[in-house]
Design a protein around this motif. Structure first.
Motif, PDB file in Angstrom:
ATOM      1  N   HIS A 116      -1.577  -6.728  -8.964  1.00  0.00           N
ATOM      2  CA  HIS A 116      -1.901  -5.559  -8.161  1.00  0.00           C
ATOM      3  C   HIS A 116      -3.384  -5.248  -8.151  1.00  0.00           C
ATOM      4  O   HIS A 116      -3.923  -4.881  -7.045  1.00  0.00           O
ATOM      5  CB  HIS A 116      -1.092  -4.322  -8.965  1.00  0.00           C
ATOM      6  CG  HIS A 116       0.239  -4.182  -8.825  1.00  0.00           C
ATOM      7  ND1 HIS A 116       0.549  -3.491  -7.540  1.00  0.00           N
ATOM      8  CD2 HIS A 116       1.349  -4.348  -9.227  1.00  0.00           C
ATOM      9  CE1 HIS A 116       1.842  -3.306  -7.275  1.00  0.00           C
ATOM     10  NE2 HIS A 116       2.250  -3.927  -8.386  1.00  0.00           N
ATOM     11  N   ASP A 191       2.719   0.080 -14.807  1.00  0.00           N
ATOM     12  CA  ASP A 191       3.244   0.254 -13.594  1.00  0.00           C
ATOM     13  C   ASP A 191       3.774  -0.916 -12.728  1.00  0.00           C
ATOM     14  O   ASP A 191       2.827  -1.367 -12.160  1.00  0.00           O
ATOM     15  CB  ASP A 191       2.433   1.366 -12.974  1.00  0.00           C
ATOM     16  CG  ASP A 191       3.175   2.204 -11.745  1.00  0.00           C
ATOM     17  OD1 ASP A 191       4.427   1.905 -11.560  1.00  0.00           O
ATOM     18  OD2 ASP A 191       2.717   3.207 -11.483  1.00  0.00           O
ATOM     19  N   HIS A 193       5.652  -0.873 -10.073  1.00  0.00           N
ATOM     20  CA  HIS A 193       6.121  -0.710  -8.575  1.00  0.00           C
ATOM     21  C   HIS A 193       7.252  -1.455  -8.253  1.00  0.00           C
ATOM     22  O   HIS A 193       7.418  -1.776  -7.184  1.00  0.00           O
ATOM     23  CB  HIS A 193       4.711  -1.065  -7.764  1.00  0.00           C
ATOM     24  CG  HIS A 193       3.507  -0.386  -8.484  1.00  0.00           C
ATOM     25  ND1 HIS A 193       3.283   0.951  -7.804  1.00  0.00           N
ATOM     26  CD2 HIS A 193       2.520  -0.805  -9.141  1.00  0.00           C
ATOM     27  CE1 HIS A 193       2.069   1.245  -8.388  1.00  0.00           C
ATOM     28  NE2 HIS A 193       1.774   0.221  -9.065  1.00  0.00           N
TER      29      HIS A 193
END
Length: 260
Positions: A116, A191, A193
């Protein structure tokens, strides 16, 4: 089963053994545990599933493991993470489902963070974490260290511990513990995703199931499934465990197809 000779990638001077099966996406990426190799029962089961269903499947041995070069004692989470990212970037295309076993789940969670940061996080279509051991050096080992082990770490830079899975002792280095602190993931929201499915045995002597419950608290509230296997151990390699693993993977593959 795919037991052909592996190919090798050079990653920061280490010769990393890789086996890759071409196929459709989402591909499957296997990330093994501490001192395990890519020819174990779970990895072979996933390879067979990928062959039967036409999906790509990629697996490798970390340095100091299996068919890869390098000294095991030189390994750290950062080093094995860098190798895993290199294999991911050089040998996979399109969306992938990361399957991390034990320490491999820690590597997988760090991979999604790094991907990310680099703008490639959308390539992780799902995560299947088996007996996940993120932050195990800090969370699970450090509180249990004996005075003798602490002294060995300080004076000789490592300690050895009898393994339940190999005649060779496990070696834990001071560098592994120090680097582990720098790679902690259970310090805030992770996170991902993407959907995450955790499979955890409640009779696991190495990673208590409470650790999986704690991990869930650090994951977003939606898209996380935790399956507890009441009599499951750390290996999760019995036929019924392998069936649960495959079923969880198929669910993630279906989710990825819906999202694409």
């Amino acid at each position: 089963m795919q037991n052909s000779t592996p190919e090798y990638l050079s990653v920061d001077g280490d010769r990393i053994a890789v086996r890759h099966r071409n196929g459709k996406t989402p591909g499957i990426v296997w990330l093994g545990g501490y001192r395990s190799d890519m020819l174990g029962t779970k990895a072979e089961t996933l390879d067979q599933w990928a062959a039967e269903h036409g999906h790509a499947f990629t697996r490798h041995d970390y340095s100091g493991h299996g068919e890869s070069g390098g000294a095991f004692a030189d390994g750290t989470i950062s080093r094995w993470l860098a190798q895993s990212l290199a294999v991911f970037r050089q040998r996979t295309v399109g969306p992938q489902i990361l399957v991390g076993s034990s320490m491999g789940a820690w590597i997988a969670l760090r991979m999604v963070q790094e991907l990310h940061k680099a703008g490639g996080g959308d390539r992780v279509a799902g995560m299947l974490l088996l007996a996940p051991a993120p932050d195990f050096t800090v969370e699970l080992m450090e509180p249990q260290l004996t005075d003798s082990q602490r002294r060995d770490l300080e004076e000789q830079g490592f300690f050895a511990e009898q393994s339940d899975y190999s005649p060779e002792p496990n070696i834990y280095t001071r560098a592994l513990f120090e680097d582990g602190r720098a790679n902690r993931v259970m310090v805030g929201l992770i996170d991902t995703h993407c959907p995450v499915h955790i499979l955890q045995g409640m009779a696991d002597p190495d990673v208590p199931y409470e650790h999986a419950l704690k991990l869930v608290e650090h994951l977003p509230a939606d898209d996380v499934t935790l399956s507890l296997v009441r009599d499951g151990d750390h290996r999760l390699s019995r036929p019924q465990d392998l069936s649960m693993m495959v079923a969880a993977l198929e669910g993630l593959v279906e989710r990825a197809a819906e999202r694409s």
